[in-house]
Write a protein that holds these residues in place. Structure first.
Motif, PDB file in Angstrom:
ATOM      1  N   LYS A  12       1.025  -1.159   0.113  1.00  0.00           N
ATOM      2  CA  LYS A  12      -0.096  -0.015  -0.035  1.00  0.00           C
ATOM      3  C   LYS A  12       0.993   1.133   0.047  1.00  0.00           C
ATOM      4  N   ALA A  13       1.910   1.280   0.904  1.00  0.00           N
ATOM      5  CA  ALA A  13       2.786   2.417   0.951  1.00  0.00           C
ATOM      6  C   ALA A  13       3.280   2.603  -0.331  1.00  0.00           C
ATOM      7  N   VAL A  14       3.922   1.455  -0.934  1.00  0.00           N
ATOM      8  CA  VAL A  14       4.611   1.598  -2.248  1.00  0.00           C
ATOM      9  C   VAL A  14       3.592   2.275  -3.391  1.00  0.00           C
ATOM     10  N   LEU A  15       2.253   1.904  -3.347  1.00  0.00           N
ATOM     11  CA  LEU A  15       1.404   2.170  -4.374  1.00  0.00           C
ATOM     12  C   LEU A  15       0.911   3.539  -4.281  1.00  0.00           C
ATOM     13  N   THR A  16       0.990   3.981  -3.018  1.00  0.00           N
ATOM     14  CA  THR A  16       0.265   5.270  -2.519  1.00  0.00           C
ATOM     15  C   THR A  16       0.718   6.449  -3.416  1.00  0.00           C
ATOM     16  N   PRO A  17       2.128   6.784  -3.530  1.00  0.00           N
ATOM     17  CA  PRO A  17       2.434   7.737  -4.337  1.00  0.00           C
ATOM     18  C   PRO A  17       2.041   7.598  -5.962  1.00  0.00           C
ATOM     19  N   THR A  18       2.122   6.510  -6.511  1.00  0.00           N
ATOM     20  CA  THR A  18       1.802   6.242  -7.782  1.00  0.00           C
ATOM     21  C   THR A  18       0.206   6.459  -7.904  1.00  0.00           C
ATOM     22  N   ILE A  19      -0.538   6.024  -6.907  1.00  0.00           N
ATOM     23  CA  ILE A  19      -2.007   6.339  -7.094  1.00  0.00           C
ATOM     24  C   ILE A  19      -2.252   8.096  -7.109  1.00  0.00           C
ATOM     25  N   ILE A  20      -1.388   8.651  -6.269  1.00  0.00           N
ATOM     26  CA  ILE A  20      -1.664  10.016  -5.922  1.00  0.00           C
ATOM     27  C   ILE A  20      -1.305  10.632  -7.360  1.00  0.00           C
ATOM     28  N   ALA A  21      -0.075  10.327  -7.832  1.00  0.00           N
ATOM     29  CA  ALA A  21       0.513  11.113  -8.929  1.00  0.00           C
ATOM     30  C   ALA A  21      -0.554  10.726 -10.416  1.00  0.00           C
ATOM     31  N   MET A  22      -1.202   9.451 -10.237  1.00  0.00           N
ATOM     32  CA  MET A  22      -2.172   9.179 -11.371  1.00  0.00           C
ATOM     33  C   MET A  22      -3.177  10.094 -11.233  1.00  0.00           C
ATOM     34  N   THR A  23      -3.921  10.088  -9.860  1.00  0.00           N
ATOM     35  CA  THR A  23      -4.869  11.002  -9.798  1.00  0.00           C
ATOM     36  C   THR A  23      -4.771  12.348 -10.001  1.00  0.00           C
TER      37      THR A  23
END
Lengths: 289, 414
Positions: A12-23
């Motif tokens: 989750k921690a690893v994915l969060t920045p990607t998800i934020i960046a995507m959003t």
């Protein structure tokens, strides 16, 4: 238990920045573009709302009509053309030709080039005064004519040809991989029933590759929407704006014409077109699951 | 989707240019679109002078004005503006100044007495609210005609003074196996040709009505219909390789004696010079048919974005002074093919064409604004679209085209 939660937390921690960046980058920019398309923005964004004025002007613009129609002409012909040619090449190679490796390399080579290079090479090749036409004429066939590049009714088809040339190698590679994964027993069965090879391909083998076909269509569709560089290098939208595509229209409006409002409205229309084209696919996927 | 790719493209450009933007003392990162043979030699004059003065020149040349302006805007929007950026003087520069993106150059202008040394039309357009925002380096004109002396000698006719003259000799030129009109079939080149025809068809007062006064009725009047008709007749005198051809490729057709004339701004002279040809001998020049009393000004300027660091601002000052120096302007324009923007620079020393140009431009009534001085980029784009649509679609009537021209002018100021 703790370990499982920990693993979960890490991912989750690893994915969060990607998800934020995507959003932010993707959906944020999309929302901003949609908003700006309802404003009177010119050289720089301006947030005075003007309703549908930008769309009104956009759809009153002949150049936009031509670009938008071209996206469909290009899309349909390129996707079916690349798919048909790529599959045909894959089938021909699958029937155990000699020097298979060499053929595979040759057909895949165009893919390694950027669209700019493809566009320039085809532009030289199709130029009626220095390319194919003048070459054939110099061989003695004086009346030979192939001037699609400078013919405003045909220019868009030169883009289709160049794109198919570039894209069909990838389709061939994907379809060939699919064909090789077909169980040998299927082939034995068709042989035993005395089904001719071509019939076996059309009725038995290819239908099994449907998921691969969908993958190919998605890959090709993405190329259609983002095709900007090929047009710029091959025809630059010409003659006039006969071979313009929406992506080029948007870039011209945003930068050359300092009209962010028009560019945004055009970009939103492109998005609408993409959603309209993808809707049946999502509908099918949902129904199946 | 496209918005995203545009932004990503911008980000990629910015990343690529980051090292250049990390400027040390007196580094000039200059965006311009002078990439052809003659042009790059011209900008080299400024680059050499800047390096001789101890600076470092970072050349951010882009192919084509559109790409250069897009790159400049992207970098300003991304917070990494260049030291200086080329622009054509006109409405766009005024808009940039109004947005507060440009550094005012009043201190330099007062010290160098720019107002007295530049033509009034340029001063008016290089300033906004009384502040100088642009350094003009040359005066080009759109409405030049370049011709092959060899072809006219061989066919035994005179270069055309009017379009009637042109139609009288064009068939003979074609019969002799040459292309009468070298045209690069890109929208901006078609539009340039058409604008010179407006002057030929309506005269310079009519041109002022449309391009200065934005007179809607005049823009759809009989002169405009006549101009479109005349323009349409030229389709028969262009070769089939025209669509998409670059302007300098068309110039080389005249230089190589394959085509008789080209209508193009005097930046074309730089190409002839780069090919080692001599003005008035190997090639001829005069104003485009029907426009011998007009000089449609196209002025290249450099503008200087507002920068934070003192070092970078000092580099801007040094660069602006080099560009305004009369001797540098003469040397620059020797390669560029234009007249120096400064009135106190000696243009007559350049060549035979410059002498003709200097004589015509010295009459203030002959000075006409070009497209960029008359309309915003947006309106210019709409006119270009209309002209290229008409040129490429013989089924459109001149009346319809004139009416649409008038509509564009009507909406220009709204």
């Amino acid at each position: 238990m703790v370990g499982a939660l920990g693993r979960n937390l890490t991912s989750k921690a690893v994915l969060t920045p990607t998800i934020i960046a995507m959003t932010v980058c993707f959906y944020g920019c999309m929302a901003w573009t949609i908003y700006v398309s309802f404003t009177r923005s010119g050289m720089l964004p301006n947030y005075d709302l003007v309703g549908l004025a930008q769309y009104d002007r956009l759809w009153g613009d002949n150049r936009w009509h031509v670009s938008f129609a071209n996206m469909f002409i290009f899309g349909v012909l390129f996707i079916t053309g690349a798919l048909a040619l790529g599959t045909l090449l894959a089938v021909l190679i699958d029937t155990k030709v000699r020097m298979e490796g060499a053929f595979r390399t040759i057909f895949l080579y165009p893919l390694s080039m950027s669209f700019i290079v493809t566009g320039l090479a085809w532009r030289w090749f199709l130029d009626p005064t220095d390319g194919l036409q003048s070459f054939v004429r110099s061989l003695g066939w004086e009346t030979f004519e192939f001037d699609w590049l400078v013919d405003r009714d045909m220019a868009i088809y030169t883009i289709v040809i160049a794109a198919i040339w570039q894209g069909s190698g990838l389709i061939m590679a994907i379809m060939l991989a699919g064909l090789r994964s077909i169980d040998r027993d299927v082939w034995k069965a068709t042989k035993m029933d005395g089904i001719p090879t071509w019939r076996a391909y059309v009725s038995v083998i290819l239908p099994q590759l449907q998921p691969l076909v969908i993958t190919c269509v998605v890959l090709l569709a993405i190329t259609v929407v983002k095709s900007f560089d090929l047009v710029v290098a091959l025809t630059n939208g010409g003659p006039g704006f006969a071979s313009d595509l929406p992506a080029k229209f948007v870039v011209d409006a945003a930068f050359e014409r300092a009209n962010i409002g028009q560019a945004s409205a055009a970009a939103v229309m492109m998005l609408m077109a993409v959603i309209a084209a993808l809707a049946p696919y999502f509908y099918l996927v949902r129904r199946r699951s | 989707m496209t918005r995203k790719s545009v932004l990503l493209g911008g980000a990629a450009v910015m990343t690529a240019l980051l090292p250049a933007a990390m400027a040390n003392a007196q580094t000039a990162d200059v965006i311009h679109w002078w990439t052809s043979g003659g042009e790059s030699r011209a900008i080299g004059v400024f680059a050499d002078a800047f390096e001789d003065a101890g600076g470092t020149w970072v050349d951010s040349a882009m192919v084509g004005g559109q790409a250069a302006r897009a790159s400049a805007m992207t970098r300003i929007a991304g917070g990494e503006p260049p030291t200086a950026m080329q622009w054509n003087i006109g409405v766009a520069v005024q808009q940039l100044a109004e947005e507060g993106l440009l550094r005012p150059l009043n201190d330099l202008a007062e010290a160098g007495n720019w107002t007295d040394n530049l033509p009034p039309l340029i001063v008016e357009n290089a300033t906004h609210d009384g502040n100088f925002y642009a350094v003009p380096v040359n005066i080009h004109a759109d409405n030049w005609m370049w011709y092959s002396t060899a072809i006219f000698d061989e066919v035994g006719v005179e270069p055309p003074e009017t379009w009637d003259d042109f139609f009288a000799v064009a068939d003979q030129i074609q019969a002799a196996g040459y292309t009468p009109l070298a045209l690069g079939g890109q929208p901006w080149q078609e539009s340039l040709l058409f604008r010179t025809i407006i002057i030929a068809a309506g005269g310079r007062d009519y041109y002022r009505q449309v391009f200065v006064d934005h007179d809607v009725e005049a823009a759809g009047g009989p002169q405009m219909v006549e101009a479109f008709e005349l323009f349409g007749r030229l389709r028969d005198y262009v070769d089939e390789g025209s669509p998409g051809r670059l302007w300098n490729e068309a110039t080389m057709m005249v230089a190589n004696n394959e085509a008789a004339i080209q209508i193009m701004g005097d930046w074309a002279k730089g190409e002839f010079n780069a090919a080692g040809l001599v003005a008035g001998e190997d090639y001829g020049c005069h104003m485009a048919p029907g426009t011998r009393d007009a000089y449609v000004l196209v002025v290249d300027v450099f503008t200087f974005p507002v920068l934070d660091e003192d070092d970078a601002t000092a580099a801007q000052t040094m660069l602006a002074e080099i560009m305004m120096d009369p001797a540098h302007q003469v040397e620059f324009n020797r390669h560029k093919g234009a007249l120096p923007a400064r009135l106190d620079a000696d243009a007559g020393a350049i060549d035979a064409c410059a002498a003709i140009g200097e004589q015509i431009v010295s009459d203030p009534d002959a000075q006409l604004p070009n497209m960029a001085l008359a309309f915003s980029n947006d309106v210019e784009g709409q006119v270009t679209d209309l002209v290229t649509e008409y040129w490429n679609d013989p089924s459109m009537t001149a009346e319809e085209a004139a009416e649409r021209f008038s509509d564009i002018v009507a909406n220009a100021d709204s």
